[in-house]
Design a protein around this motif. Structure first.
Motif, mmCIF file in Angstrom:
data_model
loop_
_atom_site.group_PDB
_atom_site.id
_atom_site.type_symbol
_atom_site.label_atom_id
_atom_site.label_comp_id
_atom_site.label_asym_id
_atom_site.label_seq_id
_atom_site.Cartn_x
_atom_site.Cartn_y
_atom_site.Cartn_z
ATOM 1 N N ASN A 1 0.698 -1.170 -0.108
ATOM 2 C CA ASN A 1 0.067 0.102 0.048
ATOM 3 C C ASN A 1 0.976 1.324 -0.040
ATOM 4 O O ASN A 1 2.010 1.329 0.921
ATOM 5 N N SER A 2 0.478 2.072 -0.806
ATOM 6 C CA SER A 2 1.561 3.503 -0.865
ATOM 7 C C SER A 2 1.391 4.067 0.411
ATOM 8 O O SER A 2 2.553 4.656 0.664
ATOM 9 N N ALA A 3 0.635 3.901 1.300
ATOM 10 C CA ALA A 3 0.617 4.267 2.789
ATOM 11 C C ALA A 3 1.855 3.897 3.313
ATOM 12 O O ALA A 3 2.524 4.505 4.195
ATOM 13 N N HIS A 4 2.338 2.663 2.929
ATOM 14 C CA HIS A 4 3.455 2.055 3.733
ATOM 15 C C HIS A 4 4.703 2.539 3.176
ATOM 16 O O HIS A 4 5.860 1.886 3.557
ATOM 17 N N ASP B 1 -9.435 7.097 -0.235
ATOM 18 C CA ASP B 1 -8.169 6.547 0.447
ATOM 19 C C ASP B 1 -9.135 6.325 1.858
ATOM 20 O O ASP B 1 -9.640 6.923 2.578
ATOM 21 N N TRP C 1 -3.572 11.166 10.346
ATOM 22 C CA TRP C 1 -4.006 10.352 9.316
ATOM 23 C C TRP C 1 -5.005 10.797 8.271
ATOM 24 O O TRP C 1 -5.172 10.417 7.211
ATOM 25 N N TRP D 1 -3.226 12.810 6.007
ATOM 26 C CA TRP D 1 -2.721 11.591 4.980
ATOM 27 C C TRP D 1 -3.595 11.209 4.025
ATOM 28 O O TRP D 1 -3.463 11.020 2.766
ATOM 29 N N GLU E 1 -3.454 11.324 0.093
ATOM 30 C CA GLU E 1 -3.559 10.058 -0.869
ATOM 31 C C GLU E 1 -4.671 9.904 -1.829
ATOM 32 O O GLU E 1 -4.578 9.708 -3.066
ATOM 33 N N PHE F 1 3.318 8.110 -5.763
ATOM 34 C CA PHE F 1 2.809 8.937 -4.619
ATOM 35 C C PHE F 1 3.914 9.551 -3.850
ATOM 36 O O PHE F 1 4.807 8.966 -3.230
ATOM 37 N N HIS G 1 -8.099 0.003 -0.202
ATOM 38 C CA HIS G 1 -8.435 -0.883 1.244
ATOM 39 C C HIS G 1 -7.138 -1.024 1.903
ATOM 40 O O HIS G 1 -6.175 -0.599 1.408
ATOM 41 N N HIS G 2 -7.358 -1.057 3.160
ATOM 42 C CA HIS G 2 -6.316 -0.953 4.103
ATOM 43 C C HIS G 2 -6.718 -1.554 5.312
ATOM 44 O O HIS G 2 -7.862 -1.347 5.762
#
Lengths: 82, 197
Positions: free
Chosen positions: A40-43, B7, B49, B52, B56, B71, B186-187
């Protein structure tokens, strides 16, 4: 540190963030972090921070764009450790 | 094309870091003007977050507007932020483009959506027992396809979702790309889709 040793360290770092376990088992330097390993790009920022801590280096924000594959991540670490 | 993006952040799946960790995290994510404008939010874990997720989501919108870079959170800048309503709303600048984003901060997750204009769209959040990438993808794809099928009376067996070379998902009917703006995220244990109606 040899490239092989760097590869093992990078694998350790990215493992918790990988979304595709099978792709990780078959990981090569050409593996794309997002498209192949489904990170995941968040990571990606987590990985940058973990690499900075592990190797005691600072990674420029612009360089994050270049960290697309395992190989480019190793290249970046090597360039910062020189 | 409304350049929809979304996101989701599962708050149980974000890294618990120390203050020095988040100081470095913040320095990689937020620009100097953002520090100046939103320091209070940046230093609050939930709001951090949310910012963030807004970035995103706006990044996904920017890809639909032609952005071909990976990104990089600092390439998107939150120009304004309104926290007075039930949901946060923000304007994010990317190059010469302005993207509007809204963000819901809930107990278990944070969900941001972004767009160019507030046209009609459907957005739905799903809870998944599995965190496996492919299981989650399958569930969210199926749910989005079912909803589009019901909405447009399409034969569900002819509908599919595929990603293009820029990783942008699209609906296909009998292997023909439909002009329906779609974004998927998804996360952790959550996934969500948004599509234009």
């Amino acid at each position: 540190m040899t490239r092989e040793a760097l590869l093992e360290k990078v694998k350790e770092i990215i493992k918790p963030y990988v979304g595709d376990g099978e792709a990780f088992d078959n990981l090569t330097e050409a593996s794309d972090l997002i498209n192949d390993l489904k990170i995941n790009s968040a990571h990606v920022v987590d990985i940058v921070l973990d690499i900075e801590s592990e190797f005691d280096i600072m990674i420029d924000d612009d360089a994050i764009n270049d960290m697309t594959t395992v190989a480019s991540s190793i290249d970046l670490i090597q360039s910062k450790m020189e | 094309m409304n350049a929809l993006g979304n996101d989701i952040v599962d708050l149980d799946h974000v890294k618990e870091g120390s203050d020095p960790f988040y100081k470095r995290f913040n320095s990689h994510v937020f620009t100097a003007p953002e520090f100046s404008r939103f320091r209070m939010q940046i230093e609050n874990p939930r709001d951090r977050w949310a910012l963030w997720a807004i970035k995103e989501s706006a990044y996904k919108s920017s890809v639909k507007l032609g952005n071909r870079n990976r990104f990089n959170p600092k390439s998107m800048e939150i120009a304004s932020l309104d926290c007075s309503g039930k949901e946060m709303s923000a304007v994010v600048r990317f190059g010469n483009s302005e993207i509007t984003a809204t963000c819901a901060v809930e107990a278990e997750y944070i969900y941001a959506t972004s767009f160019i204009a507030p046209n009609n769209f459907i957005s739905r959040i799903l809870t998944n027992s599995s965190t496996d990438y492919y299981t989650q993808s399958s569930l969210v794809y199926t749910a989005a396809i079912e909803q589009l099928s019901q909405l447009k009376n399409f034969d569900i067996s002819q509908l599919s979702i595929k990603k293009d070379s820029n990783q942008v998902p699209g609906f296909y009917l009998d292997n023909n790309l439909l002009e329906v703006d779609l974004s998927i995220t998804h996360h952790g244990h959550f996934s969500a889709y948004i599509f234009g109606t």
